[in-house]
Enzyme design. Sequence first.
Site, PDB file in Angstrom:
ATOM      1  N   SER A  14      23.332  -8.135 -23.770  1.00  0.00           N
ATOM      2  CA  SER A  14      22.046  -7.544 -23.378  1.00  0.00           C
ATOM      3  C   SER A  14      21.060  -8.587 -22.863  1.00  0.00           C
ATOM      4  O   SER A  14      20.861  -9.639 -23.471  1.00  0.00           O
ATOM      5  CB  SER A  14      21.415  -6.818 -24.567  1.00  0.00           C
ATOM      6  OG  SER A  14      20.144  -6.334 -24.190  1.00  0.00           O
ATOM      7  N   SER A  16      17.919  -7.557 -22.406  1.00  0.00           N
ATOM      8  CA  SER A  16      16.610  -7.000 -22.771  1.00  0.00           C
ATOM      9  C   SER A  16      15.736  -7.969 -23.571  1.00  0.00           C
ATOM     10  O   SER A  16      14.524  -8.032 -23.324  1.00  0.00           O
ATOM     11  CB  SER A  16      16.796  -5.687 -23.542  1.00  0.00           C
ATOM     12  OG  SER A  16      17.334  -4.712 -22.687  1.00  0.00           O
ATOM     13  N   LYS A  65      22.654   6.529 -27.184  1.00  0.00           N
ATOM     14  CA  LYS A  65      21.477   7.198 -26.611  1.00  0.00           C
ATOM     15  C   LYS A  65      21.334   8.655 -27.063  1.00  0.00           C
ATOM     16  O   LYS A  65      20.221   9.133 -27.271  1.00  0.00           O
ATOM     17  CB  LYS A  65      21.520   7.132 -25.078  1.00  0.00           C
ATOM     18  CG  LYS A  65      21.252   5.720 -24.542  1.00  0.00           C
ATOM     19  CD  LYS A  65      21.235   5.692 -23.026  1.00  0.00           C
ATOM     20  CE  LYS A  65      21.028   4.266 -22.550  1.00  0.00           C
ATOM     21  NZ  LYS A  65      20.947   4.167 -21.088  1.00  0.00           N
ATOM     22  N   ASN A  86      16.490   6.187 -24.238  1.00  0.00           N
ATOM     23  CA  ASN A  86      16.704   4.737 -24.269  1.00  0.00           C
ATOM     24  C   ASN A  86      15.542   4.025 -24.957  1.00  0.00           C
ATOM     25  O   ASN A  86      15.557   2.804 -25.083  1.00  0.00           O
ATOM     26  CB  ASN A  86      16.885   4.179 -22.852  1.00  0.00           C
ATOM     27  CG  ASN A  86      15.570   4.158 -22.089  1.00  0.00           C
ATOM     28  OD1 ASN A  86      14.683   4.960 -22.373  1.00  0.00           O
ATOM     29  ND2 ASN A  86      15.441   3.244 -21.154  1.00  0.00           N
ATOM     30  N   ALA A 127      28.985  12.121 -12.851  1.00  0.00           N
ATOM     31  CA  ALA A 127      28.206  13.201 -13.462  1.00  0.00           C
ATOM     32  C   ALA A 127      28.190  13.051 -14.984  1.00  0.00           C
ATOM     33  O   ALA A 127      28.200  14.032 -15.720  1.00  0.00           O
ATOM     34  CB  ALA A 127      28.780  14.555 -13.059  1.00  0.00           C
ATOM     35  N   ALA A 130      24.849   8.706 -17.412  1.00  0.00           N
ATOM     36  CA  ALA A 130      24.031   7.864 -16.537  1.00  0.00           C
ATOM     37  C   ALA A 130      23.354   8.715 -15.463  1.00  0.00           C
ATOM     38  O   ALA A 130      22.162   8.540 -15.168  1.00  0.00           O
ATOM     39  CB  ALA A 130      24.892   6.774 -15.905  1.00  0.00           C
ATOM     40  N   ASN A 149      31.709  14.286  -8.224  1.00  0.00           N
ATOM     41  CA  ASN A 149      32.367  13.798  -9.435  1.00  0.00           C
ATOM     42  C   ASN A 149      33.846  14.155  -9.431  1.00  0.00           C
ATOM     43  O   ASN A 149      34.247  15.183  -8.882  1.00  0.00           O
ATOM     44  CB  ASN A 149      31.706  14.407 -10.681  1.00  0.00           C
ATOM     45  CG  ASN A 149      32.074  13.656 -11.930  1.00  0.00           C
ATOM     46  OD1 ASN A 149      32.087  12.425 -11.935  1.00  0.00           O
ATOM     47  ND2 ASN A 149      32.386  14.359 -12.995  1.00  0.00           N
ATOM     48  N   LEU A 152      34.931  18.152 -11.085  1.00  0.00           N
ATOM     49  CA  LEU A 152      33.892  18.911 -10.366  1.00  0.00           C
ATOM     50  C   LEU A 152      33.018  19.729 -11.306  1.00  0.00           C
ATOM     51  O   LEU A 152      31.805  19.818 -11.122  1.00  0.00           O
ATOM     52  CB  LEU A 152      34.555  19.815  -9.321  1.00  0.00           C
ATOM     53  CG  LEU A 152      33.611  20.714  -8.521  1.00  0.00           C
ATOM     54  CD1 LEU A 152      32.583  19.893  -7.756  1.00  0.00           C
ATOM     55  CD2 LEU A 152      34.417  21.606  -7.567  1.00  0.00           C
TER      56      LEU A 152
HETATM   57  P1  ATR Z   1      28.028   7.211 -18.626  1.00  0.00           P
HETATM   58  O1  ATR Z   1      27.220   7.509 -19.844  1.00  0.00           O
HETATM   59  O2  ATR Z   1      28.132   5.761 -18.254  1.00  0.00           O
HETATM   60  O3  ATR Z   1      27.639   8.055 -17.450  1.00  0.00           O
HETATM   61  P2  ATR Z   1      30.252   8.948 -19.061  1.00  0.00           P
HETATM   62  O4  ATR Z   1      29.333  10.021 -19.541  1.00  0.00           O
HETATM   63  O5  ATR Z   1      31.539   8.716 -19.778  1.00  0.00           O
HETATM   64  O6  ATR Z   1      29.542   7.559 -19.028  1.00  0.00           O
HETATM   65  O7  ATR Z   1      30.558   9.248 -17.513  1.00  0.00           O
HETATM   66  C1  ATR Z   1      31.397   8.429 -16.749  1.00  0.00           C
HETATM   67  C2  ATR Z   1      31.398   8.909 -15.299  1.00  0.00           C
HETATM   68  O8  ATR Z   1      32.231   8.035 -14.513  1.00  0.00           O
HETATM   69  C3  ATR Z   1      31.954  10.305 -15.119  1.00  0.00           C
HETATM   70  O9  ATR Z   1      31.312  10.913 -14.026  1.00  0.00           O
HETATM   71  C4  ATR Z   1      33.430  10.021 -14.801  1.00  0.00           C
HETATM   72  O10 ATR Z   1      34.080  11.034 -14.087  1.00  0.00           O
HETATM   73  P3  ATR Z   1      34.735  12.292 -14.897  1.00  0.00           P
HETATM   74  O11 ATR Z   1      33.584  13.167 -15.287  1.00  0.00           O
HETATM   75  O12 ATR Z   1      35.653  12.914 -13.942  1.00  0.00           O
HETATM   76  O13 ATR Z   1      35.441  11.678 -16.102  1.00  0.00           O
HETATM   77  C5  ATR Z   1      33.273   8.809 -13.920  1.00  0.00           C
HETATM   78  N1  ATR Z   1      34.514   8.007 -13.870  1.00  0.00           N
HETATM   79  C6  ATR Z   1      34.985   7.171 -14.821  1.00  0.00           C
HETATM   80  N2  ATR Z   1      36.141   6.594 -14.409  1.00  0.00           N
HETATM   81  C7  ATR Z   1      36.392   7.088 -13.168  1.00  0.00           C
HETATM   82  C8  ATR Z   1      37.426   6.878 -12.193  1.00  0.00           C
HETATM   83  N3  ATR Z   1      38.433   6.028 -12.419  1.00  0.00           N
HETATM   84  N4  ATR Z   1      37.340   7.532 -11.008  1.00  0.00           N
HETATM   85  C9  ATR Z   1      36.313   8.387 -10.759  1.00  0.00           C
HETATM   86  N5  ATR Z   1      35.310   8.629 -11.624  1.00  0.00           N
HETATM   87  C10 ATR Z   1      35.345   7.988 -12.816  1.00  0.00           C
END
Ligand code: ATR
Length: 266
Positions: A14, A16, A65, A86, A127, A130, A149, A152
């Site tokens: 971090s 921060s 979070k 956060n 999606a 973040a 995403n 979808l």
């Molecule tokens: P964060 O809190 O960082 O957003 P998360 O809620 O686990 O973490 O979300 C990760 C995002 O990265 C999701 O949109 C995920 O897509 P899926 O919803 O289909 O899982 C995306 N992601 C992670 N690895 C991926 C990959 N190899 N290719 C495409 N999208 C990916």
Amino acid sequence: MDKYAVWGNPIAQSKSPQIHTIFAQHTQQNMVYTAILGSLEHFEQQIQDFFTQGGKGCNITAPFKERAFKLAHHHSERALTAEACNTLKRLDDGSLYADNTDGLGLTSDLQRLNYLHPNQSILILGAGGATKGVLLPLLQAEQNIWIANRTLSKAQDLAQKFVQFGNVQAVALDQIPNKSFDLIINATSTGLQGEVINIENKILQNATALYDMQYAKQSDTPFIAHCKQLGCHNLSDGFGMLVGQAAHAFELWRGIMPQMEWIDIT
Ligand code: ATR
């Protein structure tokens, strides 16, 4: 001396503490800010203890979070829509107030970069949490948003939830409209595995600017490195977003808005 901290797991990486220490020096605040490794089992108890022992506020990072959001008694609208926070602040009556300054951190950094103008077309990749954390401030900044995403249905759920705040729609990775986006934001977690999301190169190449919400000091994130290889211009990683979310958290705690320029963002 007033006590603040950032909680996460892992936390050693971090930045921060350095950022808030610089903010405190510039604004002559009598405060200390440390990084604390949160326990996956006992996070809630740790936070209660921190505030019982005089803590004034804290930042929360992955993976806590959502758990921190549930701990709080009061929430900002941004935190409520993100369903995650956060930033926690101890109020005078001892209750906890939750805010989510991630989206404001992003819009502050986009403004600094001159990437944010009303009525633009923005493509957000991902999606997950973040994306959910930044949608409200982006829509309030009058942006037209496409969420793409791999899964979808998650993009559709987010679009449905946030359409009350502005123009947002979901799209599959292989159905992204063939248009020049003003801005593409990578909000996937692919970079953590050293990967890049699989979309057509020309979508990236046609964009006016590209932003990765992840950051890497002294190197490029995988997304930025990929965009550079494709010859894209106007690239930025998310270190400025980190500084921006920190500045808005600091303002919530101390009532003074730090200047992002106090931190070397380049
Ligand atoms: P964060 O809190 O960082 O957003 P998360 O809620 O686990 O973490 O979300 C990760 C995002 O990265 C999701 O949109 C995920 O897509 P899926 O919803 O289909 O899982 C995306 N992601 C992670 N690895 C991926 C990959 N190899 N290719 C495409 N999208 C990916």
